[in-house]
Design an enzyme around this catalytic site. Structure first.
Site, PDB file in Angstrom:
ATOM      1  N   CYS A   2       0.844  -1.179   0.000  1.00 29.85           N
ATOM      2  CA  CYS A   2       0.000   0.000   0.000  1.00 29.85           C
ATOM      3  C   CYS A   2       0.886   1.237   0.000  1.00 29.85           C
ATOM      4  O   CYS A   2       1.884   1.289   0.705  1.00 29.85           O
ATOM      5  CB  CYS A   2      -0.937   0.082   1.192  1.00 29.85           C
ATOM      6  SG  CYS A   2      -2.079  -1.278   1.309  1.00 29.85           S
ATOM      7  N   ARG A  27       3.771  -0.654  -4.801  1.00 32.44           N
ATOM      8  CA  ARG A  27       3.458  -1.159  -3.462  1.00 32.44           C
ATOM      9  C   ARG A  27       2.090  -1.830  -3.413  1.00 32.44           C
ATOM     10  O   ARG A  27       1.716  -2.407  -2.393  1.00 32.44           O
ATOM     11  CB  ARG A  27       3.492  -0.013  -2.443  1.00 32.44           C
ATOM     12  CG  ARG A  27       4.850   0.617  -2.299  1.00 32.44           C
ATOM     13  CD  ARG A  27       4.802   1.787  -1.364  1.00 32.44           C
ATOM     14  NE  ARG A  27       4.719   1.374   0.014  1.00 32.44           N
ATOM     15  CZ  ARG A  27       5.735   1.355   0.881  1.00 32.44           C
ATOM     16  NH1 ARG A  27       6.920   1.756   0.484  1.00 32.44           N
ATOM     17  NH2 ARG A  27       5.570   0.954   2.103  1.00 32.44           N
ATOM     18  N   TRP A  75      -2.990  -2.610  -1.648  1.00 31.73           N
ATOM     19  CA  TRP A  75      -2.786  -4.057  -1.810  1.00 31.73           C
ATOM     20  C   TRP A  75      -3.679  -4.691  -0.749  1.00 31.73           C
ATOM     21  O   TRP A  75      -3.453  -4.543   0.441  1.00 31.73           O
ATOM     22  CB  TRP A  75      -1.321  -4.417  -1.589  1.00 31.73           C
ATOM     23  CG  TRP A  75      -1.033  -5.851  -1.881  1.00 31.73           C
ATOM     24  CD1 TRP A  75      -0.724  -6.398  -3.087  1.00 31.73           C
ATOM     25  CD2 TRP A  75      -1.036  -6.933  -0.937  1.00 31.73           C
ATOM     26  NE1 TRP A  75      -0.536  -7.762  -2.944  1.00 31.73           N
ATOM     27  CE2 TRP A  75      -0.730  -8.112  -1.640  1.00 31.73           C
ATOM     28  CE3 TRP A  75      -1.285  -7.025   0.433  1.00 31.73           C
ATOM     29  CZ2 TRP A  75      -0.638  -9.356  -1.038  1.00 31.73           C
ATOM     30  CZ3 TRP A  75      -1.206  -8.274   1.043  1.00 31.73           C
ATOM     31  CH2 TRP A  75      -0.880  -9.422   0.312  1.00 31.73           C
ATOM     32  N   ASN A 101      -1.606   1.723   5.930  1.00 30.99           N
ATOM     33  CA  ASN A 101      -0.819   0.576   5.476  1.00 30.99           C
ATOM     34  C   ASN A 101      -0.554  -0.274   6.710  1.00 30.99           C
ATOM     35  O   ASN A 101       0.057   0.203   7.662  1.00 30.99           O
ATOM     36  CB  ASN A 101       0.501   1.076   4.866  1.00 30.99           C
ATOM     37  CG  ASN A 101       1.384  -0.056   4.406  1.00 30.99           C
ATOM     38  OD1 ASN A 101       0.922  -1.176   4.245  1.00 30.99           O
ATOM     39  ND2 ASN A 101       2.656   0.242   4.196  1.00 30.99           N
ATOM     40  N   GLY A 102      -1.018  -1.516   6.695  1.00 34.72           N
ATOM     41  CA  GLY A 102      -0.839  -2.382   7.858  1.00 34.72           C
ATOM     42  C   GLY A 102      -2.103  -3.181   8.090  1.00 34.72           C
ATOM     43  O   GLY A 102      -3.034  -3.148   7.279  1.00 34.72           O
ATOM     44  N   GLU A 485      14.138 -20.120  -8.010  1.00 36.35           N
ATOM     45  CA  GLU A 485      13.836 -18.776  -8.506  1.00 36.35           C
ATOM     46  C   GLU A 485      13.199 -18.858  -9.901  1.00 36.35           C
ATOM     47  O   GLU A 485      12.279 -18.101 -10.219  1.00 36.35           O
ATOM     48  CB  GLU A 485      15.123 -17.927  -8.525  1.00 36.35           C
ATOM     49  CG  GLU A 485      15.049 -16.631  -9.297  1.00 36.35           C
ATOM     50  CD  GLU A 485      14.011 -15.637  -8.775  1.00 36.35           C
ATOM     51  OE1 GLU A 485      13.339 -15.916  -7.763  1.00 36.35           O
ATOM     52  OE2 GLU A 485      13.853 -14.585  -9.412  1.00 36.35           O
ATOM     53  N   LYS A 489       9.704 -17.115 -10.705  1.00 35.21           N
ATOM     54  CA  LYS A 489       9.527 -16.120 -11.785  1.00 35.21           C
ATOM     55  C   LYS A 489       8.389 -16.563 -12.694  1.00 35.21           C
ATOM     56  O   LYS A 489       7.537 -15.765 -13.065  1.00 35.21           O
ATOM     57  CB  LYS A 489      10.801 -15.994 -12.641  1.00 35.21           C
ATOM     58  CG  LYS A 489      11.893 -15.102 -12.149  1.00 35.21           C
ATOM     59  CD  LYS A 489      11.667 -13.625 -12.243  1.00 35.21           C
ATOM     60  CE  LYS A 489      11.118 -13.025 -11.010  1.00 35.21           C
ATOM     61  NZ  LYS A 489      11.823 -12.899  -9.790  1.00 35.21           N
ATOM     62  N   GLU A 492       4.887 -16.297 -10.912  1.00 30.58           N
ATOM     63  CA  GLU A 492       4.376 -14.971 -10.545  1.00 30.58           C
ATOM     64  C   GLU A 492       3.939 -14.145 -11.748  1.00 30.58           C
ATOM     65  O   GLU A 492       3.073 -13.299 -11.616  1.00 30.58           O
ATOM     66  CB  GLU A 492       5.353 -14.199  -9.651  1.00 30.58           C
ATOM     67  CG  GLU A 492       6.608 -13.742 -10.310  1.00 30.58           C
ATOM     68  CD  GLU A 492       7.540 -13.007  -9.343  1.00 30.58           C
ATOM     69  OE1 GLU A 492       7.064 -12.352  -8.412  1.00 30.58           O
ATOM     70  OE2 GLU A 492       8.760 -13.094  -9.554  1.00 30.58           O
ATOM     71  N   HIS A 508      11.896 -38.148  -4.217  1.00 34.75           N
ATOM     72  CA  HIS A 508      11.241 -38.368  -2.921  1.00 34.75           C
ATOM     73  C   HIS A 508       9.781 -37.928  -2.943  1.00 34.75           C
ATOM     74  O   HIS A 508       9.215 -37.616  -1.904  1.00 34.75           O
ATOM     75  CB  HIS A 508      12.038 -37.665  -1.825  1.00 34.75           C
ATOM     76  CG  HIS A 508      13.427 -38.197  -1.711  1.00 34.75           C
ATOM     77  ND1 HIS A 508      13.749 -39.288  -0.943  1.00 34.75           N
ATOM     78  CD2 HIS A 508      14.573 -37.835  -2.346  1.00 34.75           C
ATOM     79  CE1 HIS A 508      15.040 -39.558  -1.077  1.00 34.75           C
ATOM     80  NE2 HIS A 508      15.561 -38.687  -1.925  1.00 34.75           N
ATOM     81  N   LYS A 607       5.382  -4.768  -5.034  1.00 37.05           N
ATOM     82  CA  LYS A 607       6.842  -4.831  -5.080  1.00 37.05           C
ATOM     83  C   LYS A 607       7.465  -4.793  -3.697  1.00 37.05           C
ATOM     84  O   LYS A 607       8.530  -5.349  -3.474  1.00 37.05           O
ATOM     85  CB  LYS A 607       7.406  -3.680  -5.936  1.00 37.05           C
ATOM     86  CG  LYS A 607       8.915  -3.734  -6.044  1.00 37.05           C
ATOM     87  CD  LYS A 607       9.376  -3.670  -7.469  1.00 37.05           C
ATOM     88  CE  LYS A 607      10.835  -3.976  -7.633  1.00 37.05           C
ATOM     89  NZ  LYS A 607      11.097  -5.349  -8.043  1.00 37.05           N
TER      90      LYS A 607
HETATM   91  C1  F6R Z   1       9.645 -11.809  -6.718  1.00 37.26           C
HETATM   92  C2  F6R Z   1      10.054 -10.815  -5.753  1.00 37.26           C
HETATM   93  C3  F6R Z   1       9.781 -11.071  -4.321  1.00 37.26           C
HETATM   94  C4  F6R Z   1      10.792 -10.336  -3.440  1.00 37.26           C
HETATM   95  C5  F6R Z   1      10.390 -10.434  -1.972  1.00 37.26           C
HETATM   96  C6  F6R Z   1      11.385  -9.713  -1.081  1.00 37.26           C
HETATM   97  O1  F6R Z   1      10.063 -11.450  -8.005  1.00 37.26           O
HETATM   98  O2  F6R Z   1      10.541  -9.785  -6.105  1.00 37.26           O
HETATM   99  O3  F6R Z   1       9.722 -12.430  -4.003  1.00 37.26           O
HETATM  100  O4  F6R Z   1      12.058 -10.891  -3.630  1.00 37.26           O
HETATM  101  O5  F6R Z   1       9.127  -9.859  -1.805  1.00 37.26           O
HETATM  102  O6  F6R Z   1      11.507  -8.385  -1.466  1.00 37.26           O
HETATM  103  P1  F6R Z   1      12.695  -7.478  -0.999  1.00 37.26           P
HETATM  104  O7  F6R Z   1      13.935  -7.930  -1.683  1.00 37.26           O
HETATM  105  O8  F6R Z   1      12.303  -6.092  -1.383  1.00 37.26           O
HETATM  106  O9  F6R Z   1      12.808  -7.642   0.489  1.00 37.26           O
END
Ligand code: F6R
Length: 612
Positions: A2, A27, A75, A101-102, A485, A489, A492, A508, A607
């Site tokens: 947010c 955000r 968000w 935000n929270g 990862e 990727k 998401e 397993h 983000k």
């Molecule tokens: C996925 C992604 C997230 C962040 C995670 C931590 O592409 O970007 O999984 O890696 O939310 O974010 P930071 O690095 O900002 O603490």
């Protein structure tokens, strides 16, 4: 999560707030809203579900006028994304307006009490109780700052809140409880700003005062007064942020994510600049406030993609510095009473520097006596402010929600840290250190090669694999986290289910998933574990599986074993995770584009994750 943006001054508030929200849209982008108070003390709110463009259109149809405004990009936590649940929220009289935000952890209990007292609610959010609480206190004769302060004392959880009251059109109150993302005041000339983070303020001012947990700011167009939430007055700690405004341009690329993937050679170069010394060869990290003898153990803390980067970092730390190192899920670490002491180095890694779980985990480690180091891409972020020292990633702004260049730069910083500590501790000889300096210096060029390989292949793969229902990603050693990862990727941004794991783990249980509709991406570079990976590939093929290998360019033998190949340039072993990340990113990107998804703002994500 947010974004909050507020403006008080002489300009028309709505466009300033809208532009601020655009800089905070990473955000959260489920819905957005803005409230403006005009000179006559009339307050009006516009809000709209969906991305910020919907609010912009609404404001074009129904403009707001006034020089005091407060906005929010959401968000969702409580209540679906909808017009009614969008912030700002107002009380029953329509005079108190709040953005938040929270999570109000005790909102059910508070809502029941307010409802019994005759308050009526129009949303499903936890936030809506806040303006009602403030209004109740105003009705009892408290001033606005006092009413806000007393209302805040009733909330459980971590919060950043900003609010206005139609009766005080030239005042905005911002406060922070715990680590639910920051809130900062920006100082202009005859105008003031409030925002969730510093980059959102930088196009307007570099003079800022970030609020610490437990602080509240009473902001007017002329300045601000600060107090602790117990009512004690304090001086605002103003600082000048030396950072240029974000150049949020796609530079000819279709998406920010693609631009950021293509920028990786340059961002790796920025990260290395002034950290590699060649005569004699060594890694210089002047930022570190502790010596090699101070540390006996390293704990890396991170979440999501960044946590996968820390898994690589922990392995590098063990290998190069011979220090026991673990990569922890920060959200679990913070609740499990971990063992840390003054010889533990807790490294919080966060590209945004705002991830609530990572910040809290670092805080806990510090309370336990650990030395703390932040690795972040955002100068002035909470991660930096909460740590003894910071190593900046220097990746440049990352706008695409899916992390790419910051993933690579996080691993690179941890590589430098491991090589630096290894050399300083004597675990690496001068010759070893020289080899690592040489390897690191080759990364930008090798990233360039990795970007050039596989031209045209991604589009072809996207066309043939986009209908798959699920994927498995396998890797070993330093490439196990890259398999995880790669899966993250893909899921998401393409919304296809994918699981990443250590290759041996497949036998397993997950091997039961293998069929011709479940492609397996196997990272099989020419490293010490190459033959083991070939064994795992054969196990998949023997069960009728489809295999896409990520292989070292020139490895013709592997082509005969698998269905398709993506190439990675030959490289020094510790660069392999950074280079293998590139085809994983581009594979996910092209799949998502082929499926017509919103690559830069994938559904349900944000983000920076400032709620736990
Ligand atoms: C996925 C992604 C997230 C962040 C995670 C931590 O592409 O970007 O999984 O890696 O939310 O974010 P930071 O690095 O900002 O603490």
């Amino acid at each position: 999560m947010c974004g909050i943006f507020g403006y008080l001054g002489y300009r028309d508030a709505a466009p300033v707030v809208l532009a601020g929200l655009e800089r905070l849209a990473y955000r959260g982008y489920d819905s957005a809203g803005v409230a403006v108070i005009d000179g006559a003390g009339r307050m009006e709110v516009r809000k709209s579900a969906g991305k910020l463009a919907n609010l912009t259109q609404l404001l074009e149809r129904e403009p707001l006028s006034g020089t005091c405004g407060l906005g929010h990009t959401r968000w969702a936590t409580h209540g679906v994304p909808s017009d009614a649940n969008a912030h700002p929220h107002v009380d029953g009289t329509g005079e108190v307006v709040v953005v938040h935000n929270g999570i109000v952890e005790n909102y059910i209990e508070l809502k029941a009490r307010l409802t019994a007292g005759g308050h009526e609610f129009t949303s499903a959010t936890d936030t809506e109780i806040i303006p009602h609480l403030i209004q109740e206190l105003l009705a009892r004769g408290h001033s606005l700052p006092e009413a806000v302060r007393l209302a805040a004392a009733e909330l459980r959880g971590a919060h950043a809140i900003a609010c206005m009251h139609a009766g005080s059109p030239e005042t905005m109150i911002a406060l922070r409880i715990g680590n639910a993302g920051g809130v900062s005041v920006g100082f202009g000339s005859g105008e003031m700003f409030v925002a969730s983070d510093l980059p959102a303020l930088l196009p307007l001012t570099t003079s800022v005062a970030p609020l610490e947990p437990g602080q509240m700011a009473i902001v007017t167009p002329e300045g601000c007064e600060m107090l602790e939430l117990d009512g004690t007055r304090i001086d605002a700690v103003r600082q000048t942020v030396a950072m240029s405004p974000i150049a949020a341009a796609k530079g000819g690329h279709r998406h920010f994510m693609l631009k950021e993937i293509m920028e990786q050679p340059e961002s790796a170069m920025s990260c290395l600049r002034s950290r590699l010394t060649f005569t004699p060869p060594s890694v210089t990290l002047d930022e570190l406030p502790f010596g090699p003898a101070d540390i006996e153990r390293v704990v890396f803390l991170g979440m999501g993609t960044t946590q996968y980067a820390t898994r690589v970092g922990a392995r590098m730390m063990e290998q190069l510095a011979r220090l026991p190192a673990t990569a922890e899920d920060a959200s679990e670490f913070r609740y499990r009473d971990p063992v840390v002491d003054a010889t533990t180095l807790a490294v919080g890694v966060s590209q945004s520097g705002e991830t609530a779980d990572t910040i809290e985990a670092m805080h806990l480690a510090r309370q336990g006596g650990a030395r703390t180091l932040a690795i972040t891409n955002v100068a002035g972020s909470q991660a930096e402010r909460g740590a003894e020292a910071t190593l900046l990633m220097h990746a440049g702004p990352e706008i695409g929600v899916a992390s790419t260049k910051t993933f690579v730069n996080s691993m690179l910083v941890m590589y430098l840290l491991a090589a630096h500590l290894g050399h300083a501790r004597g675990a690496l000889t001068d010759a070893d250190a020289a080899a690592h300096v040489d390897a690191a210096s080759r990364l930008p060029a090798l990233l360039g090669e990795a970007l050039d390989l596989n031209q045209g292949i991604y589009e072809r793969f996207a066309a043939s694999y986009a209908r798959a229902r699920r994927f498995l990603f396998l890797g070993r050693g330093l490439l196990d986290p890259i398999a995880r990862e790669g899966a993250l990727k893909l899921k998401e941004i393409s919304y296809i289910h994918a699981e990443g794991m250590a290759a041996a783990e497949m036998k397993h249980g997950p091997i039961a998933l293998i069929d011709d509709e479940t492609p397996v991406v196997a990272i099989a570079l020419r490293d010490a574990l190459y033959e083991k990976m070939l064994g795992n590939i054969s196990e998949v093929k023997a069960r009728g599986g489809v295999v896409i290998a990520l292989a070292t360019a020139g490895d013709d033998a592997i082509e005969a074993l698998v269905d398709d190949v993506l190439w990675v340039p030959p490289c020094p072993p510790l660069l392999a995770p950074m280079l293998a990340a590139v085809p994983m990113q581009l594979f996910a990107y092209h799949m998502a584009v082929h499926l017509g998804n919103d690559v830069d703002q994938p559904r349900n994500l944000a983000k920076s994750v400032t709620v736990e």
